[in-house]
Scaffold this motif. Structure first.
Motif, PDB file in Angstrom:
ATOM      1  N   SER A  50       0.889  -1.275  -0.028  1.00  0.00           N
ATOM      2  CA  SER A  50      -0.076   0.183  -0.138  1.00  0.00           C
ATOM      3  C   SER A  50       0.834   1.161   0.004  1.00  0.00           C
ATOM      4  O   SER A  50       1.765   1.418   0.792  1.00  0.00           O
ATOM      5  CB  SER A  50      -0.895  -0.059   1.366  1.00  0.00           C
ATOM      6  N   ARG A  53      -3.673   5.721   1.874  1.00  0.00           N
ATOM      7  CA  ARG A  53      -5.237   5.837   1.192  1.00  0.00           C
ATOM      8  C   ARG A  53      -5.020   7.389   0.734  1.00  0.00           C
ATOM      9  O   ARG A  53      -4.548   8.119   1.358  1.00  0.00           O
ATOM     10  CB  ARG A  53      -6.144   5.757   2.386  1.00  0.00           C
ATOM     11  N   THR A  86     -12.796   7.816  -0.736  1.00  0.00           N
ATOM     12  CA  THR A  86     -11.345   7.732  -0.613  1.00  0.00           C
ATOM     13  C   THR A  86     -10.985   6.568  -1.158  1.00  0.00           C
ATOM     14  O   THR A  86     -11.876   5.566  -1.191  1.00  0.00           O
ATOM     15  CB  THR A  86     -11.279   7.398   1.174  1.00  0.00           C
ATOM     16  N   GLU A  88      -7.989   3.551  -2.374  1.00  0.00           N
ATOM     17  CA  GLU A  88      -6.875   2.812  -2.028  1.00  0.00           C
ATOM     18  C   GLU A  88      -5.837   3.133  -3.149  1.00  0.00           C
ATOM     19  O   GLU A  88      -5.778   3.683  -4.369  1.00  0.00           O
ATOM     20  CB  GLU A  88      -6.799   1.524  -1.742  1.00  0.00           C
ATOM     21  N   THR A 122      -0.962   9.591   2.187  1.00  0.00           N
ATOM     22  CA  THR A 122      -0.214   8.818   0.972  1.00  0.00           C
ATOM     23  C   THR A 122       1.426   8.795   1.130  1.00  0.00           C
ATOM     24  O   THR A 122       1.874   9.255   2.021  1.00  0.00           O
ATOM     25  CB  THR A 122      -0.347   9.477  -0.430  1.00  0.00           C
ATOM     26  N   HIS A 298      -7.075   1.407  -7.196  1.00  0.00           N
ATOM     27  CA  HIS A 298      -7.770   2.115  -6.343  1.00  0.00           C
ATOM     28  C   HIS A 298      -8.803   1.569  -5.562  1.00  0.00           C
ATOM     29  O   HIS A 298      -9.530   2.173  -4.881  1.00  0.00           O
ATOM     30  CB  HIS A 298      -8.300   3.450  -7.095  1.00  0.00           C
ATOM     31  N   TRP A 301      -8.634  -2.151  -0.459  1.00  0.00           N
ATOM     32  CA  TRP A 301      -7.410  -3.230  -0.190  1.00  0.00           C
ATOM     33  C   TRP A 301      -7.823  -4.618  -0.123  1.00  0.00           C
ATOM     34  O   TRP A 301      -9.029  -4.974   0.596  1.00  0.00           O
ATOM     35  CB  TRP A 301      -6.692  -2.630   1.412  1.00  0.00           C
TER      36      TRP A 301
END
Length: 327
Positions: A50, A53, A86, A88, A122, A298, A301
């Protein structure tokens, strides 16, 4: 059914804390745990890492030609906030045994304060890579789906030095030309900073570029496919090993509800919204027909799953994590 007298008797027997005795209180932990997830694609080892977000903020500006009421209704129907979204940022790493390939890099810190244009959540890719046991120097190919900020801005650090010192960068020639051309600093306000960031990050790898082409392998087991519209040279990548395939779809669709249920909707960050919608519809139809597993940059997750047809659109079917993990 529980016995009422038994419950009352049990509660009466519970001791009361005397005055002044501390309870087992603990501070809130406002930290995010390391986010990485490992699984297999045939004989390849894959890891989703990741970058954190990415708050898109108010939804309506991102879908300027769509009905606000329809947008809100779709979000509510899927138990999502109707007024904000929001996203990912799911970066894929694939170890083929011969190559260690990173797909997209996240926001990074190369552009200083501008790297935080979407907030402080981020830019987590490097710390999560290391948490997964992967060092930047081990990456030998970075496959960029396109040259937007959240996909290539971690190629260099603030000083313009390569973050992945041993890597070649695979990207389409169309995107390389477009996003490093000052003549394209027109239209939406974000274009200037997007181009400045792409120039800084991509120019550091000018002597080690791989120009991806539709239907051609980048390295054995990784094939690029043109998916233009979001940017002029946006590509998706199919990772194949044995009888298994995973398609990294990049920004083919940004939202697991809005752009799957309504694939023809236009998205504000698309270079050519109409072409993007056509590409999205065509490729989603293929993924649903062929039942191909995909990874969306995006989606929630870790972004792994399938799409199935639902009315005039599609439904996101996330893969159970325990069924895709490494044993």
């Amino acid at each position: 059914m529980l016995n009422r007298r038994l419950l009352l008797g049990a509660s009466a027997a519970l001791p009361f804390l005397p005055p002044g005795v501390a309870e087992a209180r603990a501070p809130f932990r406002n930290t995010t745990p390391a986010a990485w997830y490992r699984f297999k694609v045939g004989d390849f080892e894959a890891t989703v890492v990741s970058d954190g977000r990415l708050p898109l903020g108010a939804i309506q500006p991102a879908f300027p030609t769509s009905s606000p009421d329809e947008v809100s209704a779709l979000m509510r129907d899927h138990f999502l906030p109707p007024d904000s979204a929001t996203l990912e940022q799911n970066a894929l790493v694939v170890n083929t045994g011969r190559h260690l390939v990173l797909f997209d890099t996240g926001m990074g810190e190369s552009m200083g304060e501008q790297s935080k244009m979407f907030g402080p959540t981020t830019g987590k890719l490097l710390q999560n890579l290391r948490a997964a046991g992967i060092e930047p120097g081990q990456i030998d190919v970075v496959c960029a789906t396109h040259a937007h900020c959240d996909h290539v801005w971690a190629l260099v650090n603030r000083r313009g030095q390569r973050v992945f010192p041993n890597a070649r960068v695979a990207i389409s020639e169309a995107d390389l030309r477009f996003w490093t051309d000052d003549g394209n600093k027109r239209g939406p306000e974000f274009m200037k900073v997007f181009i400045d960031g792409a120039k800084k990050n991509l120019s550091a790898y000018r002597d080690r570029m791989i120009m991806v082409r539709d239907g051609q392998e980048v390295v054995p087991g990784v094939t690029a496919f043109a998916a233009p519209g979001h940017t002029v040279g946006h590509h998706v990548y199919a990772v194949r090993s044995g009888n298994e395939t995973l398609v990294n779809t990049g920004d083919l669709a940004h939202h697991q509800v809005l752009l799957l249920r309504k694939p023809a909707w236009e998205f504000a960050f698309d270079t050519d919204p109409k072409q993007s919608a056509q590409t999205r519809s065509r490729m989603l139809d293929r993924f649903a027909t062929d039942r191909e597993r995909i990874l969306s940059y995006h989606f929630p997750w870790p972004g792994i799953g399938h799409v199935s047809r639902e009315g005039d659109g599609y439904e996101w079917m996330p893969s159970p994590m325990n069924l895709t993990s490494v044993s």
